[in-house]
Scaffold this active site. Structure first.
Site, PDB file in Angstrom:
ATOM      1  N   ASP A  30       0.845  -1.194   0.000  1.00 40.02           N
ATOM      2  CA  ASP A  30       0.000   0.000   0.000  1.00 40.02           C
ATOM      3  C   ASP A  30       0.882   1.245   0.000  1.00 40.02           C
ATOM      4  O   ASP A  30       1.903   1.302   0.691  1.00 40.02           O
ATOM      5  CB  ASP A  30      -0.911  -0.014   1.235  1.00 40.02           C
ATOM      6  CG  ASP A  30      -2.063   0.969   1.103  1.00 40.02           C
ATOM      7  OD1 ASP A  30      -3.220   0.509   0.971  1.00 40.02           O
ATOM      8  OD2 ASP A  30      -1.826   2.199   1.128  1.00 40.02           O
ATOM      9  N   HIS A  99     -10.397  -5.052  -3.229  1.00 41.02           N
ATOM     10  CA  HIS A  99      -9.060  -5.346  -2.711  1.00 41.02           C
ATOM     11  C   HIS A  99      -9.164  -5.735  -1.258  1.00 41.02           C
ATOM     12  O   HIS A  99     -10.014  -5.236  -0.523  1.00 41.02           O
ATOM     13  CB  HIS A  99      -8.124  -4.148  -2.873  1.00 41.02           C
ATOM     14  CG  HIS A  99      -8.714  -2.851  -2.389  1.00 41.02           C
ATOM     15  ND1 HIS A  99      -9.637  -2.150  -3.133  1.00 41.02           N
ATOM     16  CD2 HIS A  99      -8.534  -2.162  -1.243  1.00 41.02           C
ATOM     17  CE1 HIS A  99      -9.998  -1.066  -2.459  1.00 41.02           C
ATOM     18  NE2 HIS A  99      -9.345  -1.054  -1.300  1.00 41.02           N
ATOM     19  N   HIS A 101      -7.071  -5.733   2.203  1.00 37.60           N
ATOM     20  CA  HIS A 101      -5.893  -5.226   2.915  1.00 37.60           C
ATOM     21  C   HIS A 101      -5.327  -6.352   3.779  1.00 37.60           C
ATOM     22  O   HIS A 101      -6.080  -7.023   4.505  1.00 37.60           O
ATOM     23  CB  HIS A 101      -6.267  -4.073   3.843  1.00 37.60           C
ATOM     24  CG  HIS A 101      -6.824  -2.860   3.165  1.00 37.60           C
ATOM     25  ND1 HIS A 101      -6.100  -1.711   2.976  1.00 37.60           N
ATOM     26  CD2 HIS A 101      -8.054  -2.606   2.646  1.00 37.60           C
ATOM     27  CE1 HIS A 101      -6.845  -0.801   2.376  1.00 37.60           C
ATOM     28  NE2 HIS A 101      -8.056  -1.318   2.168  1.00 37.60           N
TER      29      HIS A 101
HETATM   30  P1  5GP Z   1      -9.712   1.477   0.361  1.00 40.65           P
HETATM   31  O1  5GP Z   1      -9.765   2.773   1.136  1.00 40.65           O
HETATM   32  O2  5GP Z   1     -10.449   1.620  -0.966  1.00 40.65           O
HETATM   33  O3  5GP Z   1     -10.146   0.280   1.145  1.00 40.65           O
HETATM   34  O4  5GP Z   1      -8.190   1.218   0.064  1.00 40.65           O
HETATM   35  C1  5GP Z   1      -7.511   1.764  -1.009  1.00 40.65           C
HETATM   36  C2  5GP Z   1      -6.061   1.685  -0.675  1.00 40.65           C
HETATM   37  O5  5GP Z   1      -5.319   1.927  -1.854  1.00 40.65           O
HETATM   38  C3  5GP Z   1      -5.595   2.729   0.360  1.00 40.65           C
HETATM   39  O6  5GP Z   1      -5.053   2.072   1.495  1.00 40.65           O
HETATM   40  C4  5GP Z   1      -4.551   3.554  -0.399  1.00 40.65           C
HETATM   41  O7  5GP Z   1      -3.461   3.951   0.411  1.00 40.65           O
HETATM   42  C5  5GP Z   1      -4.135   2.608  -1.507  1.00 40.65           C
HETATM   43  N1  5GP Z   1      -3.683   3.285  -2.705  1.00 40.65           N
HETATM   44  C6  5GP Z   1      -4.279   4.341  -3.322  1.00 40.65           C
HETATM   45  N2  5GP Z   1      -3.586   4.690  -4.407  1.00 40.65           N
HETATM   46  C7  5GP Z   1      -2.525   3.838  -4.483  1.00 40.65           C
HETATM   47  C8  5GP Z   1      -1.440   3.705  -5.426  1.00 40.65           C
HETATM   48  O8  5GP Z   1      -1.320   4.438  -6.406  1.00 40.65           O
HETATM   49  N3  5GP Z   1      -0.538   2.729  -5.180  1.00 40.65           N
HETATM   50  C9  5GP Z   1      -0.646   1.892  -4.099  1.00 40.65           C
HETATM   51  N4  5GP Z   1       0.306   0.966  -3.959  1.00 40.65           N
HETATM   52  N5  5GP Z   1      -1.658   1.976  -3.206  1.00 40.65           N
HETATM   53  C10 5GP Z   1      -2.584   2.939  -3.405  1.00 40.65           C
END
Ligand code: 5GP
Length: 113
Positions: A30, A99, A101
């Site tokens: 992440d 996704h 985590h």
């Molecule tokens: P969500 O909030 O949708 O459950 O998680 C999305 C995750 O994607 C977040 O933890 C965020 O830090 C990660 N993320 C967003 N943009 C990028 C990126 O460009 N590269 C990577 N490796 N992680 C990302």
């Protein structure tokens, strides 16, 4: 259809620290880690969120969960870890490509914020 952010990572159009890949899933670090180990594991074929998954996604979602456990082991999380899937605005979903985590490397509080 334009590619999702995570499809672009899978296509190497956006760099990421990839830790595991096979024909169905990709795992990468992440960009904004919330724990010493914070990896996302995603199906390569984009499903927007778990609420949008259907019977045709059953095999890939099972595969994703089994591989999440393998990746956690590979990353040394022998003392435990947490798997999180955020769904929709109240769930904290910010990227509309399903996704999971993988969080570990410290004691994680419960309940989550
Ligand atoms: P969500 O909030 O949708 O459950 O998680 C999305 C995750 O994607 C977040 O933890 C965020 O830090 C990660 N993320 C967003 N943009 C990028 C990126 O460009 N590269 C990577 N490796 N992680 C990302």
């Amino acid at each position: 259809m334009s590619k999702t952010l995570f499809e672009k990572i899978a296509a190497r159009e956006i760099p990421a620290g990839i830790v595991y890949e096979d024909d169905q899933v990709l795992a990468f670090r992440d960009i904004n880690p919330q724990a010493p180990v914070h990896v996302l594991i995603v199906p390569k074929r984009a499903i927007p969120r778990v609420a949008a998954a259907g019977p045709g996604d059953q095999a890939v979602l099972g595969h994703l969960l089994l591989k999440a456990a393998e990746v956690a082991k590979q990353l040394g999380l022998a003392n435990g870890y947490r798997l999180v899937i955020n769904n929709g605005p109240d769930g904290g979903e910010t990227v509309p490509h399903l996704h999971c985590h993988i969080l570990g490397g410290r004691l994680l509080a419960w309940p989550p914020g």
